[in-house]
Design an enzyme around this catalytic site. Structure first.
Site, PDB file in Angstrom:
ATOM      1  N   HIS A  31      -1.281  -6.537   9.494  1.00 33.65           N
ATOM      2  CA  HIS A  31      -1.148  -5.558  10.442  1.00 33.65           C
ATOM      3  C   HIS A  31      -2.269  -5.614  11.174  1.00 33.65           C
ATOM      4  O   HIS A  31      -2.463  -4.820  12.341  1.00 33.65           O
ATOM      5  CB  HIS A  31      -0.766  -4.148   9.754  1.00 33.65           C
ATOM      6  CG  HIS A  31      -2.131  -3.605   9.014  1.00 33.65           C
ATOM      7  ND1 HIS A  31      -2.475  -4.304   7.919  1.00 33.65           N
ATOM      8  CD2 HIS A  31      -2.830  -2.778   9.392  1.00 33.65           C
ATOM      9  CE1 HIS A  31      -3.285  -3.649   7.281  1.00 33.65           C
ATOM     10  NE2 HIS A  31      -3.701  -2.823   8.263  1.00 33.65           N
ATOM     11  N   ASP A  32      -3.369  -6.540  10.998  1.00 28.06           N
ATOM     12  CA  ASP A  32      -4.570  -6.531  11.694  1.00 28.06           C
ATOM     13  C   ASP A  32      -4.803  -7.730  12.389  1.00 28.06           C
ATOM     14  O   ASP A  32      -5.766  -7.819  13.117  1.00 28.06           O
ATOM     15  CB  ASP A  32      -5.793  -6.306  10.731  1.00 28.06           C
ATOM     16  CG  ASP A  32      -5.969  -4.819  10.294  1.00 28.06           C
ATOM     17  OD1 ASP A  32      -5.559  -3.950  10.826  1.00 28.06           O
ATOM     18  OD2 ASP A  32      -6.390  -4.840   9.184  1.00 28.06           O
TER      19      ASP A  32
ATOM     20  N   ASP B  74      -1.465   1.997  -0.382  1.00 31.99           N
ATOM     21  CA  ASP B  74      -2.867   1.774   0.256  1.00 31.99           C
ATOM     22  C   ASP B  74      -3.676   2.704  -0.280  1.00 31.99           C
ATOM     23  O   ASP B  74      -3.474   4.034  -0.409  1.00 31.99           O
ATOM     24  CB  ASP B  74      -2.660   1.847   1.728  1.00 31.99           C
ATOM     25  CG  ASP B  74      -3.417   0.666   2.518  1.00 31.99           C
ATOM     26  OD1 ASP B  74      -4.654   0.697   2.003  1.00 31.99           O
ATOM     27  OD2 ASP B  74      -2.861  -0.217   2.982  1.00 31.99           O
TER      28      ASP B  74
ATOM     29  N   ASP C 282      -8.493  -0.485   0.936  1.00 33.03           N
ATOM     30  CA  ASP C 282      -9.003  -0.712   2.309  1.00 33.03           C
ATOM     31  C   ASP C 282     -10.425  -0.878   2.374  1.00 33.03           C
ATOM     32  O   ASP C 282     -11.399  -0.120   1.933  1.00 33.03           O
ATOM     33  CB  ASP C 282      -8.312   0.707   3.226  1.00 33.03           C
ATOM     34  CG  ASP C 282      -8.576   0.422   4.646  1.00 33.03           C
ATOM     35  OD1 ASP C 282      -7.993  -0.334   5.395  1.00 33.03           O
ATOM     36  OD2 ASP C 282      -9.369   1.388   5.343  1.00 33.03           O
TER      37      ASP C 282
END
Ligand code: GLC
Length: 523
Positions: A331-332, A100, A202
């Protein structure tokens, strides 16, 4: 030999490192934990690439998305040696490792920010965005944090506000300063030199903002909620606080850096943009991001029509030569098993793994782990603490490996895990699923194996086929995929041999779908 680069034919598996495997007993997952589970990923499951959410030094205000040193490993996750070992072991199994990259903001504890905030004339002052308050003391403009509240935080020491699009502990870097660009790309090169195969960028479209920092206009009429309740954030048209055209120059630079490496390095960007043309602009002339993540299936109505419309629109929006991508969970967002319902999990798996393009599978979705309800007052996630109801803890619970203490995620000696396990872990885990031929995990394994052996699924064109209501059907080369989004039997106009059904029995038929069934037919 396929002429396609590795990233076009791969399947990505996303690991949230806090939640995959804990080896120390502190209740938090770590890099040696991931290494210890690579046989599961390579052999049991059979994915091609792993993307790991941030593991860099961080005060963990946003669980690692607040990076305090871009070229380090946080001691919570292990050491740089642990990282090198993980990378070697991933490569030894023929897989790729994607890390990431968080360019929009650093932690307020990054040495760059500590310098920047120390005085108005510090040489790094301009590495972040500082502005005077308005005469009444309020923030310089009306920009709102994606987590709600003002996107500005007042700093007493120097009497100015700094820009922070997420939490106040995530200060937005000023990418218009060439020194920032140079330092950030050098930190990225650190990992490419070490041998990582790609990056996930990101909030990729947030990086460049309006240089004049103009106010955002309010949304006209009813605000449209795209993904989840962002509260105040959705009241504005985000014309100026993200998505500036200068992003494209940045991603051309990033691509040039990636392309300077052999073998080929890859990038996938987190681009939550509802406007398809703007979304597709991040492919550039195939000289920017290799892929923008396509999140449209996350918020489309889960019906044959709703999903097929998104797929057709995405296919039409992608520039010639561009490659699609699909995501059903991350994960969001709330876990898919809870969003779409348990019975639809098999066709969700078949959809994800048979569309044209790169699928990204979120850890635990291969078991159908449900969302764990965590009340707002117990949320650890900063978004959930700032905006009750928006919490993301429920999709980040520990991986469920077996029926032993802590589901095999933490050693027995651990007192507790950083988040509680989802409720059904004792029955829903890798060990139990492997024993059950009807399990979702075994379906994922069959689908992944089939995809690996099928050039059509990996690379053939996509074409929607006419089918009765409730069924989404499409052709991939010589194959036909038909998915039943309903609980009724659907008669189909197809003939041919069923290669794979979501029902693990011999009853599957090219001319009929049972309730919630998906089939792949050699037409
Ligand atoms: C991305 C991440 C999310 C994080 C945010 C700020 O959306 O996926 O988890 O909170 O960026 O870095």
């Amino acid at each position: 030999m396929s002429t396609h680069p590795w990233w076009q034919t791969t399947v990505i598996y996303q690991i949230y490192p806090r939640s995959f495997q804990d080896t120390t007993g502190n209740g938090v997952g770590d890099l040696p934990g991931i290494t210890s589970r690579l046989d599961y990923l390579a052999d049991t499951l059979g994915v091609g690439a792993i993307w790991i959410s941030p593991f860099y030094k961080s005060p963990m205000a946003d669980f690692g998305y607040d990076v305090a040193d871009y070229t380090s490993v946080d001691p919570l996750f292990g050491t740089m040696n642990d990282f090198d070992e993980l990378l070697d072991e991933v490569h030894a199994r023929g897989m790729k490792l994607i890390i990431d990259w968080v360019p929009n903001h650093s932690s307020d504890e990054h040495p760059w920010f500590l310098e920047s905030r120390s005085s108005r004339d510090n040489p790094k002052r301009d590495w972040y965005t500082w502005r005077d308050p308005k005469p009444d003391g309020s923030p310089p403009n009306n920009w709102v944090s994606a987590f709600t509240g003002p996107a500005w935080n007042f700093d007493e020491t120097t009497g100015q506000y700094y820009l922070c699009t997420f939490t106040t502990k995530q200060a937005d870097l000023n990418w218009r300063n060439p020194e920032v660009q140079e330092a950030m790309l050098a930190d990225l090169a650190f990992w490419l030199d070490r041998g990582v195969d790609g990056i996930r960028v990101d909030v990729a479209h947030f990086v460049m903002k309006d240089p004049e920092l103009r106010d955002n206009p309010l949304v006209e009429g009813e605000p449209v909620l795209n993904t989840k309740d962002h509260g105040e954030y959705d009241l504005y048209q985000h014309l100026h606080d993200k998505g500036h055209p200068h992003n494209h120059g940045l991603y051309r630079d990033v691509r040039a850096l990636l392309d300077s490496y052999q073998p080929e390095r890859f990038s996938v960007g987190e681009i939550y943009i509802a406007d398809w043309n703007e979304w597709a602009s991040y492919y550039g002339d195939l000289d920017e991001l290799h892929l923008p993540f396509n999140f449209s299936l996350l918020w489309a109505p889960w019906t044959a029509q709703g999903i097929s419309e998104e797929v057709n629109t995405a296919e039409a929006a992608i520039p010639p030569g561009g490659w699609p991508s699909y995501v059903l969970g991350n994960h969001d967002n709330n876990r898919i098993a809870t969003r779409f319902g348990e019975e639809q999990m098999p066709i969700a798996a078949m959809l994800l793994l048979t569309l044209r393009g790169v699928p990204t599978l979120y850890y635990g979705d291969e078991l159908g782990i449900p969302e764990r309800f965590i009340p707002p007052e117990q949320q650890l996630d900063p978004h959930g603490r700032l905006l009750p109801g928006a919490g993301r803890d429920g999709c980040r619970t520990p991986m469920q490996w077996d029926s032993s203490a802590h589901a095999g995620f933490s050693p027995d000696t651990a007192e507790t895990t950083w988040l509680p396990l989802a409720d059904d872990w004792a029955e829903r885990n890798v060990a139990q699923h492997l024993d059950d031929p009807h399990s979702l995990l075994n379906l994922y394994r069959r689908l992944l194996a089939y995809r690996r052996s099928s050039a059509d699924l990996q690379t053939a064109d996509y074409e929607q086929l006419a089918a009765p209501d409730g069924c989404f059907a499409y052709r991939r080369g010589k194959l036909i995929v038909a998915l039943n989004f309903t609980d009724e039997v659907i008669e189909l106009p197809f003939t041919g041999e069923v290669e794979l059904s979501t029902y693990p029995d011999a009853e599957a038929h090219a001319g009929r779908l049972r309730a919630h069934e998906g089939i792949i037919v050699a037409g």
